[in-house]
Design a protein around this motif. Structure first.
Motif, short mmCIF file in Angstrom:
data_model
loop_
_atom_site.label_atom_id
_atom_site.label_comp_id
_atom_site.label_asym_id
_atom_site.label_seq_id
_atom_site.Cartn_x
_atom_site.Cartn_y
_atom_site.Cartn_z
N CYS B 56 1.03 -1.33 0.22
CA CYS B 56 -0.05 -0.08 0.25
C CYS B 56 1.01 0.90 -0.27
CB CYS B 56 -0.72 0.17 0.88
SG CYS B 56 -1.83 1.44 1.67
N CYS B 59 -0.31 3.13 3.38
CA CYS B 59 0.63 2.42 5.38
C CYS B 59 1.70 0.98 4.73
CB CYS B 59 -0.72 1.85 5.50
SG CYS B 59 -1.03 0.43 4.88
N THR B 61 1.28 -1.67 3.54
CA THR B 61 0.54 -3.06 4.18
C THR B 61 0.75 -3.97 2.76
OG1 THR B 61 -0.55 -4.61 5.69
CG2 THR B 61 -2.15 -2.63 3.50
N CYS B 68 -4.81 0.58 0.37
CA CYS B 68 -5.80 -0.57 0.47
C CYS B 68 -6.64 0.24 1.27
CB CYS B 68 -4.51 -1.24 1.99
SG CYS B 68 -4.50 0.07 3.49
N CYS B 71 -6.30 2.48 4.72
CA CYS B 71 -5.80 4.31 3.85
C CYS B 71 -7.22 4.66 3.09
CB CYS B 71 -4.84 3.84 2.90
SG CYS B 71 -3.62 2.98 4.39
ZN ZN Z 1 -2.98 0.89 3.37
#
Ligand code: ZN
Ligand code: ZN
Lengths: 195, 195
Positions: B56, B59, B61, B68, B71
Motif C-alpha cells: 500500500c 501504510c 501493508t 489499501c 487507508c
Molecule cells: Zn494502506
C-alpha cells in the motif's frame, strides 16, 4: 485479514500437512516480502512435478519415465525384491550400497487410523509384481513401527500363500524408528542379517 | 534420491523458512501421492500472489490495489496512526473493534541478528507518512519482545524529534509475547490504556 490472491495463497499453504494457519501466514508473508523469486520458482516446480511425475510401471516409485532407472538396470538381481514404504526408504537402502536386487515401493503403510487399507498402498500391485516368475525372495523392509510391522505381516502372509520366500530386515534396526532416519551401517547390517 | 522435476520441487520447498530437507521431501511426496490438485492450486496461488500483491502506498501493508481499504476509508480517524510489525498484527488490532485510526505496517522489526536495520523495515517511509500534517498521535504497537521494544524506542525518538505525540500500547499485553497470539480483550484494554 487478507484479501484476494494473498488470502488464496495462505489458504493453499494451510492445506499442506503440518502447516497450520499461523505458519501458512508466515510463509506467505516471507515469500511476498523477501523472496518473490522463490515463490515463482516454487510455483514452477509444483507445476512441473505435478504434471510430469508418475509412478514406475514396475516398482511404483515416483519417476518421470514409464519405468524407473533401477527397474531398467540389467545389473540388478531380479530374483530379489525389496518392499519399502516410500521412495525415501528406497533411497536410504540404496545409499548403503549393499543391496543389488530390485524394489517395490508401497507409497505408505496400512493405517486404519488414516483410512489406509491394503488396497490404498498398492498391495495388489505388489502381489502381481512379485508373481512375475523371476522373483524368488521378497525382503519386507517396511518401517519397524506398529503400522509398518502390521503391514509387513499382511504382505508376508499374502506372499507366502503364493509360494514366495519372504524375509524381513534383521532387527538391527532400532524398534520404533523410521528407516529413513537410521544410519547407513545399521541398515547395511540389518540387510545382511535378514531372516 | 530424486531426479528432475521431483528433485527441483523438494529443493524449492526446502528453501522455505522452517522447512528442513525431510519436511520438504514429505511435503513433495504428499502432494504428488495424495493431492496433485492441491499442488496445482498452490502453484497458481503463488504465481498470482507474487505478481499481483504489492505494498500500500500509504501504510505499506500488502494489498492488490495502490492503496489499501483501510487507508481509503473516510470513516477512519486520520489523526491517529498505529505502527505495527506485520499485516497479521494489524489484523489482530482490527479484530478488537476498538481502534478507528489508520495504520503503518513496518514489515518487520529492527533485528541486528537478522541483519535488519531501520532502513530495511521502512522507518524512513513511516517518518514521511507520519509527517503528513494530519497525524497528531502515533501509537507504537510493535511487539513486546526485545526486538519490538528496541524498534519502538528507535521509532519513538525519531517521531518525537519531529514534534509528534508518541504513545505505546499499555503493558497489559504480556511481556515477551507476540501481539498476534494475544487474546482480543487484552489488546483492547492495552489500547485504551495506552501511555
Ligand atoms: Zn494502506
Ligand atoms: Zn521402478
Amino acid at each position: 485479514m487478507a484479501e484476494g490472491s494473498l488470502a488464496a495463497l495462505i489458504d493453499s499453504l494451510r492445506r499442506l500437512p503440518g502447516i497450520g494457519a499461523k505458519s501458512a501466514q508466515r510463509l506467505a508473508f516471507h515469500l511476498l516480502q523477501h523472496d518473490r523469486e522463490g515463490a515463482q520458482r516454487l510455483a514452477q516446480a509444483l507445476q512441473a512435478a505435478s504434471t510430469s511425475v508418475r509412478h514406475c510401471e514396475r516398482c511404483h516409485t515416483f519417476t518421470e519415465a514409464p519405468v524407473c532407472d533401477i527397474c531398467l538396470d540389467p545389473q540388478r538381481d531380479a530374483r530379489l525384491l525389496c518392499v519399502v514404504e516410500s521412495p525415501a526408504d528406497r533411497a536410504a537402502l540404496e545409499r548403503t550400497g549393499s543391496y543389488r536386487g530390485l524394489y517395490f515401493v508401497l507409497m505408505g503403510r496400512i493405517s486404519p487410523l488414516d483410512g489406509l487399507g491394503a488396497r490404498d498402498i498398492g498391495v495388489g500391485e505388489l502381489l502381481q509384481r512379485a508373481g512375475d516368475g523371476v522373483t524368488e525372495e521378497v525382503i519386507v523392509a517396511t518401517n519397524f513401527t506398529a503400522e509398518g510391522e502390521a503391514t509387513a505381516h499382511v504382505i508376508g502372509e499374502a506372499l507366502k500363500a503364493r509360494g514366495l520366500k519372504v524375509t524381513r530386515l534383521a532387527r538391527g534396526v532400532p524398534i520404533g524408528s523410521e528407516l529413513e532416519y537410521v544410519d547407513l551401517g545399521t541398515i547395511a547390517h540389518a540387510l545382511s542379517d535378514r531372516r
